[in-house]
Design a protein around this motif. Structure first.
Motif, PDB file in Angstrom:
ATOM      1  N   UNK A 183       0.816  -1.168  -0.046  1.00  0.00           N
ATOM      2  CA  UNK A 183      -0.160  -0.036  -0.082  1.00  0.00           C
ATOM      3  C   UNK A 183       0.768   1.385  -0.060  1.00  0.00           C
ATOM      4  N   UNK A 184       1.944   1.291   0.826  1.00  0.00           N
ATOM      5  CA  UNK A 184       2.616   2.358   1.114  1.00  0.00           C
ATOM      6  C   UNK A 184       3.548   2.668  -0.401  1.00  0.00           C
ATOM      7  N   UNK A 185       3.980   1.652  -1.106  1.00  0.00           N
ATOM      8  CA  UNK A 185       4.652   1.852  -2.154  1.00  0.00           C
ATOM      9  C   UNK A 185       3.718   2.406  -3.444  1.00  0.00           C
ATOM     10  N   UNK A 186       2.580   1.870  -3.440  1.00  0.00           N
ATOM     11  CA  UNK A 186       1.552   2.231  -4.381  1.00  0.00           C
ATOM     12  C   UNK A 186       1.148   3.945  -4.050  1.00  0.00           C
ATOM     13  N   UNK A 187       0.889   4.001  -2.937  1.00  0.00           N
ATOM     14  CA  UNK A 187       0.179   5.494  -2.582  1.00  0.00           C
ATOM     15  C   UNK A 187       1.621   6.661  -2.873  1.00  0.00           C
ATOM     16  N   UNK A 188       2.811   6.041  -2.817  1.00  0.00           N
ATOM     17  CA  UNK A 188       3.952   6.964  -3.111  1.00  0.00           C
ATOM     18  C   UNK A 188       3.922   7.189  -4.619  1.00  0.00           C
ATOM     19  N   UNK A 189       3.769   6.310  -5.209  1.00  0.00           N
ATOM     20  CA  UNK A 189       3.630   6.255  -6.773  1.00  0.00           C
ATOM     21  C   UNK A 189       2.305   7.354  -7.184  1.00  0.00           C
ATOM     22  N   UNK A 190       1.228   7.273  -6.640  1.00  0.00           N
ATOM     23  CA  UNK A 190       0.126   8.033  -7.035  1.00  0.00           C
ATOM     24  C   UNK A 190       0.010   9.360  -6.284  1.00  0.00           C
ATOM     25  N   UNK A 191      -0.073   9.163  -5.062  1.00  0.00           N
ATOM     26  CA  UNK A 191      -0.405  10.198  -4.178  1.00  0.00           C
ATOM     27  C   UNK A 191       0.811  11.293  -3.788  1.00  0.00           C
ATOM     28  N   UNK A 192       1.954  10.727  -3.935  1.00  0.00           N
ATOM     29  CA  UNK A 192       3.084  11.666  -3.518  1.00  0.00           C
ATOM     30  C   UNK A 192       4.126  11.782  -4.696  1.00  0.00           C
ATOM     31  N   UNK A 193       3.781  12.196  -5.783  1.00  0.00           N
ATOM     32  CA  UNK A 193       4.884  12.324  -6.863  1.00  0.00           C
ATOM     33  C   UNK A 193       6.012  12.975  -6.318  1.00  0.00           C
ATOM     34  N   UNK A 194       6.003  13.713  -5.546  1.00  0.00           N
ATOM     35  CA  UNK A 194       7.149  14.588  -5.446  1.00  0.00           C
ATOM     36  C   UNK A 194       8.199  13.763  -4.513  1.00  0.00           C
ATOM     37  N   UNK A 195       7.949  12.554  -3.997  1.00  0.00           N
ATOM     38  CA  UNK A 195       8.969  11.782  -3.212  1.00  0.00           C
ATOM     39  C   UNK A 195       9.789  10.820  -4.310  1.00  0.00           C
TER      40      UNK A 195
END
Lengths: 525, 525
Positions: A58-70
């Protein structure tokens, strides 16, 4: 048993803590006190271990979609679960997703190993781009599985050690049989870690390496899109989503997967979580995971599609044409979900038996990935398949081949012929059979009987033999790190787990943590 | 139990009849009446089945060395053993040797299938260059393993079907689940056989295809050299040959393999069965097979060499320079034996601990193929390794890599560095460790203890876990048809054989031929 849920959110994580700071995110493994990390092992699903992986995915998926700045993900505290053995496809897939995010989405990862990082923790570190170990005279990396538990570091560990990190095979042999692991300079010299850092400089160097990794990223994501809960309706007969439905018959050990095409063309601004290409594939992903974990006895799954092929093709084209990072993420997600489909150990029969059938573009990949594809021949040729840009290679299988090229392995002309013909319009059942797309095309008189018998026969065969057979036939052609992990390492691990030396009454895994010493059957096979 | 003998001669075959006619040889499977081909299965070694393979391997070897005029081998009567399940590495190796003879030695093969050719018989046909099926409305090819026995066509069958013959994966799925098989035109259309021939034309077309295959051969063998019996001295402590000795300690579960270098330089005319390069490697091959079959509980094998490195190098050079077909056959035999070594599921520790040690040229390959290589550091640097032309790539592993390139996978410069340094002379222990040849170099004070402990530790670990670990670490890098068969297909088959669904009380294999129906555990894993 309550159904497993694969949906979660950082606010609800029990085992990880995700913090964000500009271009860097940090995931700290932070074990819920209600689940002591005692040594031991449960052969069956270990819900604790699984939930660690569910949160990580879930964390990896959300970083990809929700936190593009990371751009860099630091992973800390991987030492916790040293002796929990959790190996399943989902775990392996999640680790491959971490590598996929680095290779394609500008999200690098750094394993910062303070304290001993053993077993599954070190396997996760191997999936990161860089690994850093504290040099305190004590902390080590280790694979104690073989010497202590009589099993393998099977979540990609052995394969990544020699094939990815290119640790020399004789050193890997020493490392994997040394329970206490290897520390300090030797760990770096042997290539087991990339950096060995003193305690005093630890925090500084971790931050510095994360910045350096972030700076190396050239791929940008975004715009940010939040991923809402899918919240399927779950009953004892079906899992129902907006675009996906999985109905099942436990007595017959069969299920029916239905994927519905979009209701309308793609919006001008694609960047929404409701985009069919994203939403339908998230739903399909969730349905496949529930099938794997909660419907273990279901052996045969029919795969049908319904909708307007033109709208699927319009979505495929909009997605391919779009240059945004978000559009790329959706394509990559579709690719991962299709790979999850390839890797699901059930017999899949794709079925096109109605004029409303919609095996077009990205949905045609489901028919190409299925073990067989049955098409009904209708008089007015309404039942047909259609190709789109999505079939031209964007959705590579784990082998690196497109599903068309895997189908016509060694005969690339046949793939090209299908694509050329597909560009002219729908391909009806009889022609699809001639071109090699349909396994069997049958007319109204025979179709229902033929399909019914094929399903019944399949459901009567040994699930183990089918799993081995499907693994061999689906993954024709070249092997990659990924196929080696699923096809070779997992197969050996499966075998080892069934042997008395690990899981028998006197096996090492059974007895781990107890005073008795394991008793081995010494025959080499 | 009497020791297994792998030596035989066409005059003593019980299961095959070999006849020679100019450029064509014919092998007819001709079962000894004392061994009725009843259905059924023994999980342990089935001496009957093994002896069929031993004779087949002998026939192929003799055709290569003793009958260089033969360019096409016709195989007949493959239908006999439809339901005898025999899967072991030796069987797989023999089938690969058939392909090797075709690829490198100008010896093609034609499977002429009259009557139904099922299971192992069809797997053998897949290893031939061409397969011909009689069109009598009845004869078929089939893989009934999955539907009838709940196991796989595991002797390369699944892999060769899709990867070698490139049968479309969905058709392969139908074929492998259709117990009665596929016959006539459909078998040809699907690529399961190359020719379908009427009864009336059968003999004529078989002879014609064999002639055509013979005419296509461009590689010539010869001069002919007869292969005399090796006739090792076999006791309960050792197998002793002229150049090879395998001593074993059943209580400690360890063995010591010693290979002696040549006593003199190569003769002017190499073409003799007594040539060290041929004789020593035939002996090594025989010793490895006896180790596998008769010493099942031996887990760790030390590998030592003794002799004059200069003489080994002289033999390597003479063999490499010679342009005769015989010399090529010897090199190919050495390559096959070294692959057999790679594929032997025992822990091998190569040891150079005396000045008489002789890890040079082709014998250095044994150290490079071992799981670890221990070298003693002696004051006057007499203990050393030496390279020769034999280390430059002629002895590819199954992966297609040389053992040096596999050792330094991903770092070809390191291989080149070793070869460059080796061309200047012997490389003593300390330098060998620096260059990455030795795993561990230790001085007199530590060496014996370190080695002793390493052997004891290894002998205490689970044999199953070690097999899986060694399989993963040894076969680093690219995968080929060969590595897929040994690493992926065999692993799945191993797993399936341990499962109750095949070999349990109610398993399909257990019950085959009895009136009861198997009862399956339905969980998919």
């Amino acid at each position: 048993m309550d159904p497993t849920t694969f949906e979660t959110h950082p606010s609800r994580y029990r085992h990880w803590k995700l913090t964000l700071a500009g271009e860097t995110a940090t995931l700290v493994m932070d074990v819920d006190g209600d689940h002591p990390h005692r040594p031991g092992y449960e052969l069956k699903l270990n819900s604790y271990d699984l939930s660690v992986d569910i949160e990580l995915a879930d964390a990896i998926q959300r970083l990809r979609f929700e936190h593009p700045e990371v751009k860099a993900l630091i992973m800390l505290g991987l030492s916790t679960h040293s002796f929990k053995v959790n190996f399943c496809k989902f775990t392996n897939e999640t680790r491959i997703y971490l590598e996929d995010a680095s290779a394609h989405s500008g999200l690098a990862s750094l394993a910062a190993c303070k304290g001993t990082t053993a077993g599954g923790g070190y396997e996760l570190a191997l999936a990161c781009d860089e690994t850093m170990l504290v040099d305190d005279g004590n902390s080590a990396v280790s694979f104690p599985e073989t010497p202590l538990l009589a099993v393998l570091p099977g979540t990609g560990g052995l394969t990544r050690l020699v094939d990815k990190r290119r640790v020399r095979r004789d050193r890997a042999d020493v490392f994997c049989t040394t329970a206490e692991g290897i520390k300090g300079k030797r760990a770096k010299d042997w290539g087991l870690v990339d950096h060995v850092v003193s305690r005093s400089k630890w925090d500084e160097v971790v931050a510095q390496r994360a910045r350096a990794l972030a700076e190396q990223q050239t791929v940008t994501r975004g715009p940010a899109v939040q991923l809402p809960e899918l919240a399927p309706k779950v009953t004892d007969k079906a899992f129902s989503y907006r675009h996906v439905e999985l109905t099942f018959d436990r007595a017959a050990r069969t299920a029916a997967l239905l994927v519905k095409g979009p209701d309308a063309g793609p919006p001008a601004d694609l960047a929404t979580a409701e985009l069919w290409s994203l939403r339908a594939f998230r739903e399909l992903d969730d349905a496949l995971l529930r099938l794997r974990f909660d419907l273990a006895e279901i052996g045969v799954v029919t795969v049908r599609t319904t909708g307007d092929p033109k709208l699927v093709i319009a979505h495929d084209e909009a997605l391919a044409k779009a240059s945004s990072g978000f559009a790329r993420e959706v394509r990559l997600l579709q690719r991962r979900v299709l790979k999850r489909f390839d890797n699901t150990a059930r017999s899949f029969y794709a079925v096109a038996d109605a004029a409303s059938s919609c095996f077009a573009g990205v949905l045609l990949e489901l028919a190409l990935g299925a073990d067989r594809f049955y098409m009904r021949i209708d008089g007015d040729e309404q039942i047909a398949v259609q190709t789109s840009i999505a079939n031209q290679g964007a959705f590579e299988m784990a082998s690196g081949l497109s599903r068309l090229d895997a189908r016509f392995y060694g005969a690339p002309d046949a793939s090209q012929q299908v694509l050329a013909r597909g560009s002219e319009g729908p391909i009806a059942s009889e022609e699809a059979e001639r071109l090699g797309i349909a396994t069997i095309a049958a007319d109204d008189i025979d179709f229902d009987d033929e399909l019914r018998i094929a399903i019944e026969e399949r459901a009567s065969l040994s699930p183990d033999a089918l799993t081995g057979m499907e693994q061999s036939l689906r993954f024709v052609g070249p092997e990659t790190l990924e196929t080696k992990i699923f096809g070779r390492l997992s197969a050996w691990q499966n075998w080892i787990f069934t042997r008395a030396n690990s899981t028998g009454e006197h096996g090492a895994l059974t007895l781990y943590g107890r005073p008795e010493r394991p008793q081995f059957q010494w025959k080499r096979t």
